[in-house]
Scaffold this active site. Structure first.
Site, short mmCIF file in Angstrom:
data_model
loop_
_atom_site.label_atom_id
_atom_site.label_comp_id
_atom_site.label_asym_id
_atom_site.label_seq_id
_atom_site.Cartn_x
_atom_site.Cartn_y
_atom_site.Cartn_z
CE LYS A 281 -0.07 -0.17 5.00
NZ LYS A 281 -0.53 -1.06 6.06
CE1 TYR A 507 15.06 32.24 1.48
CE2 TYR A 507 14.89 29.85 1.63
CZ TYR A 507 14.85 31.02 0.89
OH TYR A 507 14.57 30.95 -0.45
CG MET A 556 10.55 24.09 -1.93
SD MET A 556 9.59 25.06 -3.10
CE MET A 556 8.77 26.23 -2.05
#
Ligand code: PLP
Length: 613
Positions: A281, A507, A556
């Protein structure tokens, strides 16, 4: 030739020579017995030789009666022999030991000319296409022994620029090559081709490199180590371009053989008749549902388990024919379940009714196989004990076949919940027995998941359902030792920067250096499934077997790593996000979650690569 060369030393007072070469040793002793002779080498008969060469320990050099020890990272024969030569010369010049050790340690390893490249079709390509002589051939052949691949092939060209008798030369070459028991040998060049008979492997000859490329022999090789060894003019580095796997920087590598090993380990705990369902799954826990299922089908898995109908449909469309159980078929999908010959889990009267209507509508005229889920303590899905009378009556009227009766353990991996788990097992025994009596026939029963298999083996019934265990993870450290690691998440260093004291990284300036710091940037970020919360020195990645902390906020698509403590770190080096150092478990701990969530969170944009070795 040796007689010529040896004349060079007729005016020397001291001769320091490599005594491993028996001919050199003999000639020098014959000719120059009146001079001061010092032999060095790896063999014990030398005046200066290696006492001990144990990995991770200091080297001990026997210098006449004296022992000198020093650390050494490079331990291939060529480097060690060079170090012995150096040491002997420095001793002879009366340099203090301490200074010698210090200087030798400061030597940078010579960039290996041999490069090992991951090849297509799971080959490893060793490229040494810069020069070719007997010594470099020996070194390259020796290098091959460091790899575990049992099958190997060799590409070898004419040896050029040597004046010696070519028959003698190629006899020596073929002796060296034959020792290695290659599967295939590809000879390039007119000279060496004349002696192809001397090579014991399956041997092919070519006039030039292009002819070998055109023959397509090389691209058919699988699962081997391929050594490319050639004189420069043959340009065999062109072969490297053909054989090299075009690599993605960031990959999730999945070792299928390790999955098989782990399945077999779990099977070894079970009765031979016990069936096994593999849970594939959620895209096989993030690893790729089709690839894993196809492999498992090939290895005769009895059942596959998916969560939703779409997952089962995808497998069927790609040719998976093994029975597939759908754990949570959504109600709009029952027609598809039937169309694709999937087997639904039935966990409530509502589902039972709706599914049966779909069966009738479809015109299916045999008894449709279904799997009855019993609720035994998890309180997720399933029929409760008091519903069983009604269930058996309802099933009685319907054209359905109960293929299996099952339940799921909530805490088989938690030793302190043993009492609860035993209670769940008892409830399952009682309720399934009751239902079987009422049904009047005996479906198979199953309740154990991976940690259930290892901790509650006696309750295996007729089948078990393996999930995380086949991926090599177990909560028990004892079992963990028996399993092989399946997944590794790897990337490479994009850039290394030296960041001055007091500067910030990333950042929001969340990390500031308190000394001049070496920072590496790697091309994975939270969009790849690395949780942002492990930034700022909570998580680590592995580089050159050393843990390096993530610094600053994870971006990101990238993150920054402090590599101050990583030896010999350079741009392009492989970075292990997990499963070696750190392990998947350790990585999950940084993320404050479980291994399951780590795996299923890795973004689809990370290329999955499947290896079989
Ligand atoms: C996922 C799942 C399993 C496998 O669990 P593991 O802990 O990964 O072995 C077994 N049974 C059911 C019903 C599941 O949903």
């Amino acid at each position: 030739m040796i007689d010529e060369k040896i004349k060079l030393f007729k005016n020397s007072e001291v001769i320091i020579y490599n005594g491993d070469n028996l001919l050199v040793d003999k000639k020098i002793k014959e000719l120059y017995s009146s001079k001061k002779l010092i032999s060095y080498g790896l063999k014990e008969n030398n005046d200066v030789h290696l006492e001990k060469n144990v990995k991770d320990e200091d080297l001990i050099v026997q210098y006449f009666e004296e022992k000198i020890s020093f650390p050494a990272n490079q331990r291939d024969e060529a480097t060690l022999t060079n170090a012995l030569a150096l040491l002997t010369v420095l001793k002879e010049l009366d340099i203090e030991n301490q200074k010698i050790v210090q200087k030798i340690n400061a030597l940078k390893a010579v960039e290996m000319r041999l490069e090992a490249i991951e090849g297509i079709k799971n080959n490893i390509v060793i490229n040494d296409s810069f020069n070719l002589d007997l010594d470099s051939l020996k070194t390259a052949l020796q290098f091959l022994n460091e790899y575990k691949k049992s099958k190997k092939s060799l590409v070898l060209t004419d040896i050029v620029g040597v004046n010696s008798n070519s028959k003698e030369l190629y006899e020596e070459v073929s002796d060296l090559v034959n020792e290695q028991k290659f599967d295939f040998v590809f000879l390039i060049g007119n000279e060496i081709s004349k002696f192809s008979e001397l090579f014991k492997a399956k041997t092919f000859t070519f006039i030039n490199t292009q002819e070998l490329i055109d023959s397509k022999h090389l691209t058919e090789i699988e699962n081997q180590i391929i050594l490319l060894k050639g004189a420069r003019k043959f340009e065999i580095e062109r072969l490297k371009d053909i054989l090299e796997l075009r690599k993605h920087d960031t990959v999730l590598e999945i070792n299928l053989n390790a999955i098989l090993h782990n399945i077999n380990y779990h099977k070894s705990l079970l009765k031979p008749t016990t069936k096994m369902m593999a849970m594939v799954k959620a895209n096989s826990y993030g690893l790729g549902s089709y690839e894993i299922s196809e492999f498992l089908q090939h290895h005769h898995i009895d059942y596959l388990g998916v969560a939703f109908v779409d997952e089962g449909v995808e497998l069927r469309k790609k040719g998976i024919t093994v029975p597939i159980v759908v754990m949570n078929p959504e109600q709009h999908s029952y027609e598809t379940v039937i169309e694709y010959n999937l087997e639904p889990e039935i966990y409530s009267f509502r589902v039972l009714e709706l599914f049966y209507q779909a069966v009738q509508k479809s015109g299916y005229d045999k008894k449709y196989p279904v799997h009855i889920k019993l609720e035994t303590g998890m309180h997720r899905l399933g029929f409760k004990g008091y519903e069983l009378d009604q269930l058996s009556q309802t099933l009685d009227h319907k054209n359905l076949k109960v293929q299996s009766i099952f339940s799921h353990l909530s805490s088989s991996d938690i030793p302190t919940e043993k009492e609860f788990t035993l209670h769940q097992l008892e409830t399952f025994e009682k309720n399934s027995t009751y239902l079987i009596e009422k049904l009047g026939y005996t479906p198979i029963r199953h309740i154990l998941n991976s940690s259930g298999i290892t901790s509650y083996t006696n309750h295996q019934y007729d089948m078990v359902r393996i999930g995380i265990g086949m991926l090599g993870e177990s909560p028990s450290s004892e079992i963990q030792k028996q399993l092989q690691s399946v997944v590794s998440f790897k990337t490479v260093i994009s850039q290394i920067s030296i960041v001055d004291n007091g500067e910030s990284v990333g950042y929001s300036r969340r990390f500031k250096t308190d000394h001049k710091t070496k920072i590496a940037t790697i091309p994975v970020g939270y969009a790849d499934g690395i949780p942002r919360l492990i930034g700022n020195e909570i998580g680590n990645v592995g580089i050159n077997k050393t843990l390096a902390p993530i610094v600053g906020s994870i971006c990101m698509d990238m993150m920054m790593i402090n590599v101050d403590n990583v030896p010999n770190v350079k741009e392009g080096d492989t970075v292990t996000v997990f499963n070696a150092k750190p392990s998947l478990k350790e990585f999950a701990e940084y993320c404050k979650t479980i291994t399951y969530e780590v795996l299923t969170s890795i973004s689809p944009r990370v290329k999955r690569i499947y290896v079989k070795d």
